[in-house]
Design an enzyme around this catalytic site. Structure first.
Site, PDB file in Angstrom:
ATOM      1  CG  ASN A  58      -1.962   1.075   1.204  1.00 57.22           C
ATOM      2  OD1 ASN A  58      -1.845   2.064   0.507  1.00 57.22           O
ATOM      3  ND2 ASN A  58      -3.003   0.904   2.011  1.00 57.22           N
ATOM      4  CE  LYS A 102       0.337   3.506   6.076  1.00 56.77           C
ATOM      5  NZ  LYS A 102      -1.039   3.911   6.445  1.00 56.77           N
ATOM      6  NE  ARG A 160      -5.080   3.136  -1.417  1.00 60.29           N
ATOM      7  CZ  ARG A 160      -4.595   4.331  -1.139  1.00 60.29           C
ATOM      8  NH1 ARG A 160      -3.326   4.476  -0.766  1.00 60.29           N
ATOM      9  NH2 ARG A 160      -5.353   5.398  -1.237  1.00 60.29           N
ATOM     10  CG  HIS A 192     -10.474   7.209   0.768  1.00 62.28           C
ATOM     11  ND1 HIS A 192     -10.863   8.505   1.045  1.00 62.28           N
ATOM     12  CD2 HIS A 192      -9.128   7.194   0.891  1.00 62.28           C
ATOM     13  CE1 HIS A 192      -9.803   9.244   1.323  1.00 62.28           C
ATOM     14  NE2 HIS A 192      -8.743   8.473   1.235  1.00 62.28           N
ATOM     15  CG  HIS A 249     -11.256   6.867   4.639  1.00 61.42           C
ATOM     16  ND1 HIS A 249     -10.852   5.553   4.711  1.00 61.42           N
ATOM     17  CD2 HIS A 249     -10.121   7.594   4.497  1.00 61.42           C
ATOM     18  CE1 HIS A 249      -9.528   5.491   4.617  1.00 61.42           C
ATOM     19  NE2 HIS A 249      -9.069   6.731   4.493  1.00 61.42           N
ATOM     20  NE  ARG A 294      -4.994  14.822  -0.787  1.00 63.10           N
ATOM     21  CZ  ARG A 294      -5.335  13.542  -0.798  1.00 63.10           C
ATOM     22  NH1 ARG A 294      -6.232  13.112  -1.683  1.00 63.10           N
ATOM     23  NH2 ARG A 294      -4.810  12.693   0.047  1.00 63.10           N
ATOM     24  NE  ARG A 326      -1.362  12.382  15.215  1.00 66.56           N
ATOM     25  CZ  ARG A 326      -0.492  11.458  14.816  1.00 66.56           C
ATOM     26  NH1 ARG A 326      -0.318  10.353  15.532  1.00 66.56           N
ATOM     27  NH2 ARG A 326       0.212  11.636  13.707  1.00 66.56           N
ATOM     28  CD  GLU A 376      -9.535   3.509  12.560  1.00 67.85           C
ATOM     29  OE1 GLU A 376      -8.625   3.098  13.304  1.00 67.85           O
ATOM     30  OE2 GLU A 376      -9.640   3.184  11.364  1.00 67.85           O
ATOM     31  CG  HIS A 377      -6.941   7.111  16.531  1.00 71.29           C
ATOM     32  ND1 HIS A 377      -6.989   6.034  17.390  1.00 71.29           N
ATOM     33  CD2 HIS A 377      -6.448   6.629  15.356  1.00 71.29           C
ATOM     34  CE1 HIS A 377      -6.540   4.947  16.772  1.00 71.29           C
ATOM     35  NE2 HIS A 377      -6.206   5.281  15.543  1.00 71.29           N
ATOM     36  CD  GLU A 435      -6.969   1.895   2.648  1.00 68.76           C
ATOM     37  OE1 GLU A 435      -7.675   2.815   2.201  1.00 68.76           O
ATOM     38  OE2 GLU A 435      -5.749   2.020   2.857  1.00 68.76           O
TER      39      GLU A 435
END
Length: 397
Positions: free
Chosen positions: A8, A15, A96, A184, A211, A244, A288, A334-335, A382
């Site tokens: 990926n 990854k 991917r 995605h 997402h 973006r 973050r 998620e976070h 993914e």
């Protein structure tokens, strides 16, 4: 034991994961033997990480990493590490690939002719497509007998009706492929597959998945099929993202070129790399950092991000004819509990009531008891989707 290698590629990362081929018949049973990544590719400080099936870091030596390590050389180093591991034997590699154009709506075994077709789509996904394809040639050189499978981010959205995909342009442009593709897709596809095990008997005919990562999009899913999405012809449309801009008035682009004197290349750099959270805040592209910052510019960037997400959710709910479930996924989804909270508060008119405690502790279900619309936090995967599809393609062959 035979293994599936998944790759990926991002603009500065590669990854990877390794899965047992024998487990790939069941998506839910697929567990990686190893996961890892090369990070900082193309920079002065590349790095390598490796984890076992439980997510514990492992010591591994891919050799000294030179400055400006690229995706091809990272692939070479990864293959050398795999070849040196006596318990690993590759059976297939799944990639991917961000863009499949108008032709590729399902995973396909790569051939030189197909790779050439996909390279012609580089301009439609300039931050991704070239990097997705970079490892393919190196793998073909090192292991020409090894089948390589492309899994496309655009494929999941091929079910959208023409009215959702077409721009109001002269028909000859539509015929040449200037349509809304959506991205995605592997993430949305994975979540669609696993939703039943999380939702149980809860209604799921009308689902919006958010997402939200460095790249961000929303997708309206009706009975498991994509019917509308926020990303379109390229991966810049829709929500503001890390760097973006998201959607803006096309006339603004013309103004930048004609009145501000910017070149096409400079405008592309502005909209893809210097806008979004980074551009609005002037601080960081990382949510973050912005959540931790007391600067008013950070708050303005977060507010714009969540405001646009709420507006787009309203649009997609209209396309669905209502909403049963809202699912958050990817890094921010998620976070980042404060981001989820702001979006859910903006969706109260749809019948969504947030459970504040569940949201702050990142529970799987974050909607309150009695909420007419369910809200969920479900990790995406993914790589697992790529492994499952790649094993299926090889089985067909």
């Amino acid at each position: 034991m035979s293994d599936i290698l998944t790759l990926n590629s991002g603009s500065s990362s590669l990854k990877f994961a390794l899965y047992p081929l024998d487990d790939a018949r069941d998506l839910g049973a697929l567990t990686p033997r190893y996961r890892g990544q090369f990070a900082g590719l193309g920079t002065a400080t590349p790095g390598f990480q490796l984890h076992d099936a439980q997510g514990r870091p492992l010591d591994a030596d891919p050799g000294p990493l030179p400055e400006r390590l690229d995706h091809r050389d990272a692939t070479t180093r990864l293959l050398a590490w795999i070849d040196a591991m006596p318990d690993l034997e590759l059976a297939v590699v799944g990639h991917r690939v961000v863009h499949g154009g108008q032709r590729y709506h399902r995973p396909v075994v790569l051939t030189p002719a197909i790779v050439e077709e996909l390279e012609a789509l580089n301009s439609l996904a300039p931050l991704h497509q070239h990097f997705c394809l970079a490892p393919v040639a190196r793998l073909a050189e090192r292991h020409p007998e090894l089948p390589q499978v492309a899994c496309f981010d655009t494929a999941f959205h091929a079910t959208q009706p023409d009215v959702a995909r077409h721009f109001a342009l002269p028909r000859e442009f539509t015929a040449r492929g200037l349509i809304r593709y959506g991205f995605h897709g592997l993430s949305y596809d994975y979540l669609t597959q696993v939703l039943p095990q999380h939702l149980g008997d809860a209604p799921r005919a009308r689902v919006i998945v958010a997402h939200l990562g460095n790249g961000a999009s929303l997708c309206a899913i009706h009975d498991g099929r994509s019917i509308a999405s926020t990303m379109g012809f390229t991966a810049i449309e829709g929500l503001p993202m890390g760097t973006r801009s998201g959607s803006l008035d096309p006339g603004l682009v013309l103004h930048l070129i004609h009145e501000e004197g910017m070149s096409v290349e400079a405008v592309g750099d502005l909209l893809y790399k210097r806008s979004g959270l980074l551009g609005v805040s002037g601080i960081s592209s990382d949510m973050r950092d912005l959540l931790a910052s007391p600067a008013p510019e950070a708050r303005e960037a977060i507010d714009l991000y969540t405001y646009r997400a709420v507006r787009e959710i309203g649009s997609l709910a209209a396309a669905l004819g209502g909403l049963d479930q809202l699912v958050f996924t990817a890094g921010i989804g998620e976070h980042a509990a404060p981001v989820r909270e702001a979006i859910c508060r903006g969706c109260e008119w749809l019948g969504l009531t947030l459970d504040d405690v569940a949201n702050r502790r990142h529970a799987r279900c974050i909607s309150a008891a009695g909420s007419r619309v369910g809200a969920w936090v479900i990790p995406t995967d993914e790589e697992r989707m790529i492994a499952w599809y790649s094993a299926g393609v090889i089985a067909e062959k």
